[in-house]
Design a protein around this motif. Structure first.
Motif, PDB file in Angstrom:
ATOM      1  N   SER A  80      58.991 -65.399 -39.196  1.00 50.84           N
ATOM      2  CA  SER A  80      59.489 -65.816 -37.879  1.00 50.84           C
ATOM      3  C   SER A  80      60.983 -65.565 -37.724  1.00 50.84           C
ATOM      4  N   GLY A  81      61.751 -65.900 -38.751  1.00 49.60           N
ATOM      5  CA  GLY A  81      63.193 -65.692 -38.678  1.00 49.60           C
ATOM      6  C   GLY A  81      63.550 -64.232 -38.533  1.00 49.60           C
ATOM      7  N   PHE A  82      62.796 -63.375 -39.235  1.00 49.95           N
ATOM      8  CA  PHE A  82      63.043 -61.936 -39.123  1.00 49.95           C
ATOM      9  C   PHE A  82      62.807 -61.455 -37.697  1.00 49.95           C
ATOM     10  N   PHE A  83      61.681 -61.856 -37.109  1.00 51.55           N
ATOM     11  CA  PHE A  83      61.368 -61.408 -35.753  1.00 51.55           C
ATOM     12  C   PHE A  83      62.350 -61.980 -34.730  1.00 51.55           C
ATOM     13  N   ASN A  84      62.897 -63.150 -35.015  1.00 50.60           N
ATOM     14  CA  ASN A  84      63.873 -63.748 -34.096  1.00 50.60           C
ATOM     15  C   ASN A  84      65.243 -63.089 -34.191  1.00 50.60           C
ATOM     16  N   LEU A  85      65.620 -62.628 -35.391  1.00 52.03           N
ATOM     17  CA  LEU A  85      67.008 -62.253 -35.640  1.00 52.03           C
ATOM     18  C   LEU A  85      67.226 -60.800 -36.054  1.00 52.03           C
ATOM     19  N   SER A  86      66.171 -60.042 -36.306  1.00 50.33           N
ATOM     20  CA  SER A  86      66.331 -58.672 -36.792  1.00 50.33           C
ATOM     21  C   SER A  86      67.101 -57.809 -35.794  1.00 50.33           C
ATOM     22  N   PRO A  87      68.251 -57.248 -36.191  1.00 50.23           N
ATOM     23  CA  PRO A  87      68.979 -56.337 -35.290  1.00 50.23           C
ATOM     24  C   PRO A  87      68.135 -55.130 -34.892  1.00 50.23           C
ATOM     25  N   LEU A  88      67.306 -54.639 -35.828  1.00 51.66           N
ATOM     26  CA  LEU A  88      66.464 -53.484 -35.521  1.00 51.66           C
ATOM     27  C   LEU A  88      65.479 -53.809 -34.402  1.00 51.66           C
ATOM     28  N   LEU A  89      64.797 -54.940 -34.491  1.00 51.08           N
ATOM     29  CA  LEU A  89      63.843 -55.317 -33.446  1.00 51.08           C
ATOM     30  C   LEU A  89      64.539 -55.555 -32.117  1.00 51.08           C
ATOM     31  N   GLN A  90      65.675 -56.236 -32.151  1.00 50.49           N
ATOM     32  CA  GLN A  90      66.387 -56.541 -30.910  1.00 50.49           C
ATOM     33  C   GLN A  90      66.880 -55.271 -30.223  1.00 50.49           C
ATOM     34  N   ALA A  91      67.241 -54.269 -31.018  1.00 53.94           N
ATOM     35  CA  ALA A  91      67.704 -53.006 -30.435  1.00 53.94           C
ATOM     36  C   ALA A  91      66.548 -52.128 -29.983  1.00 53.94           C
ATOM     37  N   ALA A  92      65.397 -52.245 -30.665  1.00 54.31           N
ATOM     38  CA  ALA A  92      64.291 -51.321 -30.415  1.00 54.31           C
ATOM     39  C   ALA A  92      63.365 -51.745 -29.287  1.00 54.31           C
ATOM     40  N   LEU A  93      63.047 -53.023 -29.199  1.00 56.37           N
ATOM     41  CA  LEU A  93      62.022 -53.454 -28.245  1.00 56.37           C
ATOM     42  C   LEU A  93      62.349 -53.110 -26.791  1.00 56.37           C
ATOM     43  N   PRO A  94      63.602 -53.244 -26.330  1.00 60.15           N
ATOM     44  CA  PRO A  94      63.883 -52.817 -24.950  1.00 60.15           C
ATOM     45  C   PRO A  94      63.615 -51.333 -24.721  1.00 60.15           C
ATOM     46  N   GLU A  95      63.840 -50.511 -25.748  1.00 63.25           N
ATOM     47  CA  GLU A  95      63.596 -49.074 -25.624  1.00 63.25           C
ATOM     48  C   GLU A  95      62.102 -48.758 -25.594  1.00 63.25           C
ATOM     49  N   LEU A  96      61.313 -49.569 -26.296  1.00 56.58           N
ATOM     50  CA  LEU A  96      59.876 -49.314 -26.390  1.00 56.58           C
ATOM     51  C   LEU A  96      59.103 -49.843 -25.192  1.00 56.58           C
ATOM     52  N   ASN A  97      59.676 -50.769 -24.481  1.00 57.18           N
ATOM     53  CA  ASN A  97      58.982 -51.405 -23.360  1.00 57.18           C
ATOM     54  C   ASN A  97      58.651 -50.391 -22.264  1.00 57.18           C
ATOM     55  N   GLY A  98      57.363 -50.242 -21.988  1.00 55.53           N
ATOM     56  CA  GLY A  98      56.943 -49.405 -20.870  1.00 55.53           C
ATOM     57  C   GLY A  98      56.753 -47.936 -21.165  1.00 55.53           C
ATOM     58  N   LEU A 120      56.358 -52.975 -37.965  1.00 54.56           N
ATOM     59  CA  LEU A 120      56.979 -54.118 -37.297  1.00 54.56           C
ATOM     60  C   LEU A 120      56.430 -54.354 -35.895  1.00 54.56           C
ATOM     61  N   PHE A 121      56.048 -53.274 -35.222  1.00 55.23           N
ATOM     62  CA  PHE A 121      55.579 -53.371 -33.840  1.00 55.23           C
ATOM     63  C   PHE A 121      54.599 -52.234 -33.600  1.00 55.23           C
ATOM     64  N   CYS A 122      53.495 -52.512 -32.912  1.00 58.37           N
ATOM     65  CA  CYS A 122      52.514 -51.462 -32.652  1.00 58.37           C
ATOM     66  C   CYS A 122      51.816 -51.717 -31.319  1.00 58.37           C
ATOM     67  N   THR A 123      51.325 -50.631 -30.705  1.00 54.67           N
ATOM     68  CA  THR A 123      50.647 -50.758 -29.415  1.00 54.67           C
ATOM     69  C   THR A 123      49.132 -50.798 -29.557  1.00 54.67           C
ATOM     70  N   ASN A 124      48.598 -50.143 -30.618  1.00 52.99           N
ATOM     71  CA  ASN A 124      47.149 -50.129 -30.866  1.00 52.99           C
ATOM     72  C   ASN A 124      46.330 -49.607 -29.684  1.00 52.99           C
ATOM     73  N   SER A 125      46.878 -48.673 -28.931  1.00 50.45           N
ATOM     74  CA  SER A 125      46.090 -48.046 -27.868  1.00 50.45           C
ATOM     75  C   SER A 125      45.121 -47.018 -28.452  1.00 50.45           C
ATOM     76  N   TYR A 126      45.461 -46.492 -29.628  1.00 51.59           N
ATOM     77  CA  TYR A 126      44.584 -45.545 -30.318  1.00 51.59           C
ATOM     78  C   TYR A 126      44.166 -46.171 -31.637  1.00 51.59           C
ATOM     79  N   GLN A 127      42.876 -46.416 -31.827  1.00 52.69           N
ATOM     80  CA  GLN A 127      42.386 -47.084 -33.026  1.00 52.69           C
ATOM     81  C   GLN A 127      42.142 -46.083 -34.151  1.00 52.69           C
ATOM     82  N   LEU A 128      42.560 -46.452 -35.372  1.00 45.39           N
ATOM     83  CA  LEU A 128      42.435 -45.577 -36.532  1.00 45.39           C
ATOM     84  C   LEU A 128      41.344 -46.044 -37.483  1.00 45.39           C
TER      85      LEU A 128
END
Length: 261
Positions: A80-98, A120-128
């Motif tokens: 939980s702390g990683f997902f709340n505070l990770s600089p990588l996630l905070q920088a990446a998620l706005p770019e991945l949105n949409g 760390l993050f996945c869309t799962n629109s294509y199942q493997l």
């Protein structure tokens, strides 16, 4: 994959407890004490004691019918702390949105630390064939994310990793020759993105570009994974590769700007 314990003696008990939790990373079934003991290279008696302590703390559950163990949902709290505070996630998620609908496959954010890749993050629109979830380990040599990240490491480090890794022919397309693997990684650096076609899965192509921190060190990658039928054409791969590279470059820039603020 066994869990290695290369730690100082004063943190060994903590390391062993965490190693037991990590022992389940690549398994899809509860594990017996013998299996856990072999995985973490700790004696049966010590493994039993660790597992019982983790059951008492709520991080493992024990099936009394077969004496096998499995992680509980409380293990997710450790991240939980990683997902709340990770600089990588905070920088990446706005770019991945949409962007997922236009990319013809899964768009994944992969983290890299100590030669390990983690989803760390996945869309799962294509199942493997199996559901990808955050926390899942990824192969360093046979994913586009891994090769994109390796392309930013010193050549001698890359060669050492190639020779020390288990090179398994997952399919007839899998590259196992060290020289050829090195060539693929060098090409990924020249292109700005890596492509892995049907090497780990006969029906899948992945395209990835590395994410760099403010010291220009790789800390992750953006990876597109899709069906070979849709991504078989070279020109389409190049177009999508440039798109993936643009996203990873934007995330890298955001990380560098954040470090200066």
């Amino acid at each position: 994959m066994s869990v290695k314990l290369n730690v100082a003696s004063d943190v060994t008990p903590l390391a062993r407890g965490l190693a037991v939790i990590r022992a389940f990373d690549n398994f899809y079934k509860p594990l017996s004490l013998v299996e856990i003991s072999n995985n973490i290279s700790v004696s049966f008696a010590n493994t039993q004691s660790i597992c019982e302590n983790l059951v008492e703390l709520g991080y493992l559950s024990k099936n009394v019918s077969n004496n096998c163990y499995y992680p509980t949902s409380l293990c997710l709290k450790l991240a939980s702390g990683f997902f709340n505070l990770s600089p990588l996630l905070q920088a990446a998620l706005p770019e991945l949105n949409g962007i997922c609908d236009s990319m013809e496959g899964n768009v994944n954010l992969i983290g890299y630390d100590q030669h390990e890749l983690t989803l760390l993050f996945c869309t799962n629109s294509y199942q493997l064939g199996e559901f990808d979830v955050p926390g899942k380990s990824q192969n360093l040599l046979y994913t586009a994310a891994g090769r994109a990240i390796l392309s930013h490491l010193p050549a001698m480090d890359v060669m050492s990793l190639i020779f020390s890794a288990e090179r398994i022919p997952f399919t007839t397309k899998t590259i196992i020759e060290p020289k050829t693997l090195m060539g693929e990684i060098e090409q990924a650096f020249k292109n700005g993105f890596a492509v892995v076609s049907r090497e780990q899965n006969g029906d899948t192509v992945s395209i990835a570009s590395g994410i760099l921190n403010d010291r220009n060190e790789p800390i992750g990658a953006i990876e597109l994974t899709g069906a070979w039928e849709k991504l078989r054409w070279v020109k389409k791969r190049e177009r999508l590769g440039k798109s993936v590279q643009a996203i990873s470059s934007s995330i890298s820039t955001n990380l560098k700007n954040d470090s200066l603020s």
